[in-house]
Design an enzyme around this catalytic site. Structure first.
Site, PDB file in Angstrom:
ATOM      1  CD  GLN A  31      -0.941  -1.039   3.582  1.00  0.00           C
ATOM      2  OE1 GLN A  31      -2.162  -1.156   3.493  1.00  0.00           O
ATOM      3  NE2 GLN A  31      -0.261  -1.570   4.583  1.00  0.00           N
ATOM      4  CG  HIS A  62      -5.083   2.272  19.517  1.00  0.00           C
ATOM      5  ND1 HIS A  62      -4.451   3.399  19.056  1.00  0.00           N
ATOM      6  CD2 HIS A  62      -5.115   1.411  18.460  1.00  0.00           C
ATOM      7  CE1 HIS A  62      -4.106   3.239  17.783  1.00  0.00           C
ATOM      8  NE2 HIS A  62      -4.503   2.046  17.404  1.00  0.00           N
ATOM      9  CG  ASP A  86      -1.403   1.604  14.755  1.00  0.00           C
ATOM     10  OD1 ASP A  86      -1.626   1.412  15.957  1.00  0.00           O
ATOM     11  OD2 ASP A  86      -2.252   1.364  13.867  1.00  0.00           O
ATOM     12  CD  GLU A 106       0.498  -4.379   9.540  1.00  0.00           C
ATOM     13  OE1 GLU A 106      -0.347  -3.873  10.267  1.00  0.00           O
ATOM     14  OE2 GLU A 106       0.408  -4.398   8.287  1.00  0.00           O
ATOM     15  CG  ASP A 137      -2.926 -13.198   5.129  1.00  0.00           C
ATOM     16  OD1 ASP A 137      -3.638 -12.458   5.852  1.00  0.00           O
ATOM     17  OD2 ASP A 137      -3.362 -13.815   4.145  1.00  0.00           O
ATOM     18  CG  ASP A 155      -5.986  -2.237  15.142  1.00  0.00           C
ATOM     19  OD1 ASP A 155      -6.617  -1.484  14.389  1.00  0.00           O
ATOM     20  OD2 ASP A 155      -5.103  -1.838  15.915  1.00  0.00           O
ATOM     21  CB  SER A 156      -8.471  -5.076   9.699  1.00  0.00           C
ATOM     22  OG  SER A 156      -9.817  -4.675   9.720  1.00  0.00           O
ATOM     23  CB  THR A 157      -6.859  -1.477   6.296  1.00  0.00           C
ATOM     24  OG1 THR A 157      -6.433  -2.806   5.992  1.00  0.00           O
ATOM     25  CG2 THR A 157      -5.628  -0.680   6.622  1.00  0.00           C
ATOM     26  CG  ASP A 158     -11.586   1.251   5.542  1.00  0.00           C
ATOM     27  OD1 ASP A 158     -11.689   1.210   6.779  1.00  0.00           O
ATOM     28  OD2 ASP A 158     -11.464   2.318   4.909  1.00  0.00           O
TER      29      ASP A 158
HETATM   30  N1  SAM Z   1      -7.115   1.683  13.380  1.00  0.00           N
HETATM   31  C1  SAM Z   1      -7.086   1.538  12.002  1.00  0.00           C
HETATM   32  C2  SAM Z   1      -8.332   1.836  11.257  1.00  0.00           C
HETATM   33  O1  SAM Z   1      -9.444   1.445  11.628  1.00  0.00           O
HETATM   34  O2  SAM Z   1      -8.207   2.527  10.248  1.00  0.00           O
HETATM   35  C3  SAM Z   1      -6.407   0.304  11.567  1.00  0.00           C
HETATM   36  C4  SAM Z   1      -4.949   0.495  11.833  1.00  0.00           C
HETATM   37  S1  SAM Z   1      -3.789  -0.671  11.417  1.00  0.00           S
HETATM   38  C5  SAM Z   1      -2.587   0.404  10.723  1.00  0.00           C
HETATM   39  C6  SAM Z   1      -4.424  -1.653  10.091  1.00  0.00           C
HETATM   40  C7  SAM Z   1      -3.367  -2.608   9.544  1.00  0.00           C
HETATM   41  O3  SAM Z   1      -3.974  -3.809   9.083  1.00  0.00           O
HETATM   42  C8  SAM Z   1      -2.560  -2.072   8.374  1.00  0.00           C
HETATM   43  O4  SAM Z   1      -1.256  -1.758   8.789  1.00  0.00           O
HETATM   44  C9  SAM Z   1      -2.590  -3.204   7.329  1.00  0.00           C
HETATM   45  O5  SAM Z   1      -1.338  -3.408   6.703  1.00  0.00           O
HETATM   46  C10 SAM Z   1      -3.010  -4.390   8.198  1.00  0.00           C
HETATM   47  N2  SAM Z   1      -3.623  -5.503   7.470  1.00  0.00           N
HETATM   48  C11 SAM Z   1      -4.515  -5.446   6.454  1.00  0.00           C
HETATM   49  N3  SAM Z   1      -4.837  -6.686   6.038  1.00  0.00           N
HETATM   50  C12 SAM Z   1      -4.127  -7.563   6.823  1.00  0.00           C
HETATM   51  C13 SAM Z   1      -4.031  -8.976   6.886  1.00  0.00           C
HETATM   52  N4  SAM Z   1      -4.717  -9.759   6.066  1.00  0.00           N
HETATM   53  N5  SAM Z   1      -3.208  -9.513   7.829  1.00  0.00           N
HETATM   54  C14 SAM Z   1      -2.493  -8.725   8.676  1.00  0.00           C
HETATM   55  N6  SAM Z   1      -2.547  -7.377   8.648  1.00  0.00           N
HETATM   56  C15 SAM Z   1      -3.352  -6.801   7.754  1.00  0.00           C
END
Ligand code: SAM
Length: 280
Positions: A31, A62, A86, A106, A137, A155-158
């Site tokens: 990304q 958090h 993070d 992560e 993953d 605690d994932s991205t969208d």
């Molecule tokens: N608090 C945040 C929000 O709601 O926007 C989420 C923060 S955290 C930075 C989200 C993390 O999930 C990202 O760094 C991303 O790389 C990670 N991520 C996404 N898909 C993933 C997966 N399949 N396995 C592990 N980490 C993943």
């Protein structure tokens, strides 16, 4: 000259932040990663142009993510965060003295490294000896685990790209399997104002696997709609029968036992959304 960063939250909604300085940007394997210093909320992490966290409002997300399940569980020892590079969720989990091992899974190692460098207040806990970091993953990791974790935070991205599979019923079934007999999970499940479809998908998927499924809310001003949902799935314990004495010992800026209880009191427009899911 004025510099602004704009996140396109939906096709018809944007949020903009006045930027003091661009501290870092790069294209990682997964990304686009940027760290900017904003006037309103301080340093901010963006992934693919989407706000992930900021120094000034991160504590809400958090603390609510971590302390609700941690106080619902009688003695969480092995805990995991899926995503969350993070480090903010890990930092909060480590406030609980029962924790012996906190695993961060992560997918993007660059998020961890950039957070350590530019967001040390959030990432500080990542160097604690109880923390085990897996760059990989989270979907694959959870599929491999059985009866291991007491608490798992998603605690994932969208739900796009690598994170899509973190919102599926199959993933929640594997989370159930990865948890111990009294295990509890919490997933960030987006905004009741703009992401009703995601709330529906995740609430349904979690409730099909966990006998106790409850949605709760917190206020995160930099996220779409400002009101944010978390969905808790528990094998045994109900979040409104948490360990309130332990709650009093936590040093927090948003979470208290009263906020914990209040977070489950849903406004009718959110409750109606959940009622519709259960009826379907
Ligand atoms: N608090 C945040 C929000 O709601 O926007 C989420 C923060 S955290 C930075 C989200 C993390 O999930 C990202 O760094 C991303 O790389 C990670 N991520 C996404 N898909 C993933 C997966 N399949 N396995 C592990 N980490 C993943």
């Amino acid at each position: 000259m004025q510099l602004w960063v704009t996140e396109k939250q939906t096709d018809s909604l944007c949020i903009s932040f006045k930027v003091k300085e661009i501290l870092h940007q790069e294209q990682t394997e997964f990304q686009h990663l940027a760290i900017v210093d904003t006037e309103q909320y301080g340093r901010m992490l963006l992934l693919d142009g989407v706000v992930q966290t900021t120094i000034d409002d991160e504590f809400v997300y958090h603390e609510m993510m971590a302390h609700v399940p941690m106080l619902t569980h009688p003695e969480p020892k092995k805990v995991a965060v899926i995503g969350g590079g993070d480090g903010g969720s890990i930092r909060e989990l480590l406030k609980h003295p029962s924790v012996e091992e906190a695993t961060l899974v992560e997918i993007d190692g660059r998020v961890i490294e950039a957070s350590k460098e530019f967001l040390p207040e959030i990432a500080a806990g990542l160097s604690d000896p109880r923390v085990k970091i897996i760059v990989g993953d989270g979907i694959a990791h959870i599929a491999e685990m059985e009866n291991y974790y007491d608490v798992i935070l998603i605690d994932s991205t969208d739900p796009v790209g690598a994170a899509f599979g973190l919102f599926t019923e199959e993933f929640y079934a594997n989370v159930y399997k990865a948890l111990t007999a009294e295990g509890i999970m919490v997933a960030q499940t987006e905004s009741p104002f703009v992401n009703q479809d995601i709330i529906e998908r995740s609430f349904r998927g979690i409730s099909q696997n966990f006998p106790v499924t409850e949605l709760y809310l917190g206020c995160v001003p930099t996220y779409p709609g400002g009101l944010w949902s978390f969905t808790l799935g528990s094998k045994k314990h109900h979040p409104l029968e948490a360990n309130w004495e332990r709650a009093d010992q936590l040093k927090t800026k948003y979470y208290t036992k009263e906020v914990h209880r209040a977070a489950f009191q849903l406004p009718p427009f959110v409750q109606e959304q959940l009622d519709r899911i259960v009826q379907k």
